[in-house]
Design a protein around this motif. Structure first.
Motif, PDB file in Angstrom:
ATOM      1  N   ALA A  57       0.866  -1.184   0.000  1.00  0.00           N
ATOM      2  CA  ALA A  57       0.000   0.000   0.000  1.00  0.00           C
ATOM      3  C   ALA A  57       0.900   1.230   0.000  1.00  0.00           C
ATOM      4  N   LEU A  58       0.731   2.098  -0.989  1.00  0.00           N
ATOM      5  CA  LEU A  58       1.687   3.178  -1.211  1.00  0.00           C
ATOM      6  C   LEU A  58       0.955   4.469  -1.524  1.00  0.00           C
ATOM      7  N   SER A  59       1.256   5.508  -0.759  1.00  0.00           N
ATOM      8  CA  SER A  59       0.746   6.845  -1.050  1.00  0.00           C
ATOM      9  C   SER A  59       1.877   7.690  -1.631  1.00  0.00           C
ATOM     10  N   GLN A  60       1.556   8.895  -2.066  1.00  0.00           N
ATOM     11  CA  GLN A  60       2.591   9.774  -2.610  1.00  0.00           C
ATOM     12  C   GLN A  60       3.632  10.114  -1.553  1.00  0.00           C
ATOM     13  N   ASP A  61       3.203  10.372  -0.323  1.00  0.00           N
ATOM     14  CA  ASP A  61       4.151  10.666   0.754  1.00  0.00           C
ATOM     15  C   ASP A  61       5.054   9.468   1.031  1.00  0.00           C
ATOM     16  N   ASP A  62       4.480   8.253   1.034  1.00  0.00           N
ATOM     17  CA  ASP A  62       5.285   7.047   1.275  1.00  0.00           C
ATOM     18  C   ASP A  62       6.352   6.891   0.200  1.00  0.00           C
ATOM     19  N   LEU A  63       5.961   7.087  -1.052  1.00  0.00           N
ATOM     20  CA  LEU A  63       6.920   6.945  -2.147  1.00  0.00           C
ATOM     21  C   LEU A  63       8.008   8.003  -2.076  1.00  0.00           C
ATOM     22  N   TYR A 133      -2.463   5.212  -3.330  1.00  0.00           N
ATOM     23  CA  TYR A 133      -3.382   6.091  -2.608  1.00  0.00           C
ATOM     24  C   TYR A 133      -2.998   7.539  -2.837  1.00  0.00           C
ATOM     25  N   ASN A 134      -4.010   8.378  -3.038  1.00  0.00           N
ATOM     26  CA  ASN A 134      -3.783   9.819  -3.075  1.00  0.00           C
ATOM     27  C   ASN A 134      -3.593  10.345  -1.664  1.00  0.00           C
ATOM     28  N   ASN A 135      -2.928  11.481  -1.539  1.00  0.00           N
ATOM     29  CA  ASN A 135      -2.790  12.114  -0.231  1.00  0.00           C
ATOM     30  C   ASN A 135      -4.109  12.752   0.190  1.00  0.00           C
ATOM     31  N   ASP A 136      -4.392  12.712   1.484  1.00  0.00           N
ATOM     32  CA  ASP A 136      -5.605  13.323   2.034  1.00  0.00           C
ATOM     33  C   ASP A 136      -5.293  14.771   2.394  1.00  0.00           C
ATOM     34  N   ILE A 137      -5.900  15.699   1.669  1.00  0.00           N
ATOM     35  CA  ILE A 137      -5.616  17.121   1.922  1.00  0.00           C
ATOM     36  C   ILE A 137      -6.237  17.588   3.238  1.00  0.00           C
ATOM     37  N   ASN A 138      -7.170  16.830   3.798  1.00  0.00           N
ATOM     38  CA  ASN A 138      -7.837  17.211   5.043  1.00  0.00           C
ATOM     39  C   ASN A 138      -7.334  16.408   6.238  1.00  0.00           C
ATOM     40  N   PHE A 141      -3.454  13.992  10.964  1.00  0.00           N
ATOM     41  CA  PHE A 141      -2.279  13.288  11.461  1.00  0.00           C
ATOM     42  C   PHE A 141      -1.089  13.556  10.541  1.00  0.00           C
ATOM     43  N   PRO A 142       0.132  13.496  11.107  1.00  0.00           N
ATOM     44  CA  PRO A 142       1.317  13.704  10.257  1.00  0.00           C
ATOM     45  C   PRO A 142       1.442  12.676   9.146  1.00  0.00           C
ATOM     46  N   LEU A 143       1.021  11.429   9.426  1.00  0.00           N
ATOM     47  CA  LEU A 143       1.073  10.377   8.417  1.00  0.00           C
ATOM     48  C   LEU A 143      -0.302  10.193   7.797  1.00  0.00           C
ATOM     49  N   SER A 144      -0.328  10.068   6.486  1.00  0.00           N
ATOM     50  CA  SER A 144      -1.588   9.934   5.768  1.00  0.00           C
ATOM     51  C   SER A 144      -2.180   8.556   6.015  1.00  0.00           C
ATOM     52  N   LEU A 145      -3.422   8.500   6.504  1.00  0.00           N
ATOM     53  CA  LEU A 145      -4.088   7.247   6.790  1.00  0.00           C
ATOM     54  C   LEU A 145      -4.668   6.645   5.512  1.00  0.00           C
ATOM     55  N   LYS A 248       4.897  13.653  -9.036  1.00  0.00           N
ATOM     56  CA  LYS A 248       4.851  14.473  -7.826  1.00  0.00           C
ATOM     57  C   LYS A 248       5.542  13.801  -6.649  1.00  0.00           C
ATOM     58  N   ALA A 249       5.653  12.470  -6.681  1.00  0.00           N
ATOM     59  CA  ALA A 249       6.284  11.760  -5.565  1.00  0.00           C
ATOM     60  C   ALA A 249       7.801  11.797  -5.640  1.00  0.00           C
TER      61      ALA A 249
END
Length: 378
Positions: A57-63, A133-138, A141-145, A248-249
């Motif tokens: 499971a990978l979001s932009q922040d994780d990458l 996963y896209n990042n949650d703009i809302n 938490f510091p880490l995107s759930l 973007k990542a």
């Protein structure tokens, strides 16, 4: 139970760890030849691996975090000369000195022997599933759930294998095969009759969908790729969204990192310039690609199974030589059909838009630095 998680190191932090790689089992077998001088026909090290199904499971922040860690480690490793490189330079200097003083014996009469295998590996992967996963703009938490509403797509690879050999003279042979590759659109709130964007068409036989081989020796580096039975639903809006996810990542290097990288490159260039010209010559890079019977479907409306679409199929052979700067692409049996979107809705409702034809594209950089491009249609 191998796993990879992302965590926030903070005092009294209530943020839970986020699993990037779910727990997976790996069977690994390592064999070493402790008497390589006596038994050179046995590889110095042999590694075999069998990896069970993996879920990522990978979001932009994780990458971005993973890329930062990888680039920083590669930068630190490239700034220091390795012991192997130091030993190799010493051996080359010693060999050159012997050649100059006439101490090297004539080896023309000696039989040529195949270089010893220093590393032989063979890995098998049952499957790899990557959910983007896209990042949650809302997010608060510091880490995107993780949330289903943030899912972008899922990339699934089935039955992947990689094997190869590395020899003492720095030559190598690597072969990677992939049975099936699939890409699904998992975005919520978008109506579509199918989520499958990339797949293997036809009966999905035993032949691999992707076969890539890499060969390297002192004179040439050759990359050969075979692509068979590819199906692509060319929904440009989704494909561009996926491309934007990775763009973007990619981490933006700060000025200090750029200056440090430039200093490393300057040191490496000065080290190369101090060697004779024959040592600075790089092997020729050649690439070959063979694309067999793909189907690319262009459709504007994904909400209807019988929506008008254009289906394109062809056969393609591509070759490139870095030494001569020559590129050749041959496309045969190119045809375009107007038909309903999904295969089961087509039947006899198919109209030929472009009759089968062939294209030949050649590009070459001349000695005068001019580029010559020719295109032939038959």
């Amino acid at each position: 139970q191998l796993k990879l998680s992302r965590t926030l190191i903070q005092v009294e932090s209530s943020q839970p760890d986020l699993e990037i790689l779910q727990p997976v089992n790996l069977l690994l077998s390592v064999r070493r030849n402790l008497a390589a001088a006596w038994y050179p026909q046995i590889p110095g090290m042999e590694i075999k691996g069998d990896l069970k199904p993996m879920q990522v499971a990978l979001s932009q922040d994780d990458l971005t975090v993973l890329m930062n860690i990888l680039l920083e480690n590669l930068g630190e490793a490239s700034s220091q000369p390795t012991a192997a490189q130091t030993l190799l330079d010493a051996q080359q200097t010693k060999s050159e000195n012997k050649s100059e003083t006439g101490m090297v014996k004539d080896t023309d009469s000696q039989p040529s022997t195949e270089p010893c295998v220093t590393l032989q590996f063979d890995f098998h992967f049952e499957s790899l599933s990557i959910i983007l996963y896209n990042n949650d703009i809302n997010q608060t938490f510091p880490l995107s759930l993780r949330s289903d509403r943030l899912r972008l797509g899922q990339l699934t690879l089935y039955l992947m294998s990689s094997s190869g050999k590395m020899f003492m003279d720095s030559s190598m042979v690597i072969d990677t095969k992939l049975q099936t590759c699939m890409l699904d659109d998992l975005r919520e709130g978008i109506t579509k009759v199918t989520s499958r964007m990339i797949d293997k068409k036809g009966d999905k036989g035993d032949s691999p969908m992707i076969d890539i081989s890499y060969k390297q020796d002192k004179e040439e580096r050759l990359i050969t790729a075979f692509l068979d039975q590819l199906y692509v639903c060319a929904s440009m809006e989704f494909l561009l969204t996926v491309a934007d996810f990775f763009i973007k990542a990619i981490p933006q290097a700060p000025a200090t990192s750029i200056e440090k990288s430039a200093q490393i490159q300057i040191k490496q260039i000065s080290h190369l310039k101090s060697k004779p010209d024959k040592d600075s010559e790089k092997p020729n890079l050649s690439m070959k690609a063979f694309i067999k019977d793909p189907e690319i479907v262009f459709v504007a409306n994904l909400t209807k199974s019988d929506a008008p679409a254009l289906a394109t199929s062809f056969q393609c052979d591509f070759s490139f030589s870095g030494k001569s700067q020559k590129m050749t692409a041959i496309m045969q049996d190119l045809k375009v059909l107007a038909c309903p979107f999904l295969q089961e809705k087509r039947g006899n409702n198919v109209t030929t838009v472009l009759q089968p034809c062939s294209l030949l594209l050649e590009s070459e950089v001349l000695s005068s630095k001019e580029q010559n491009v020719s295109l032939m249609v038959a």
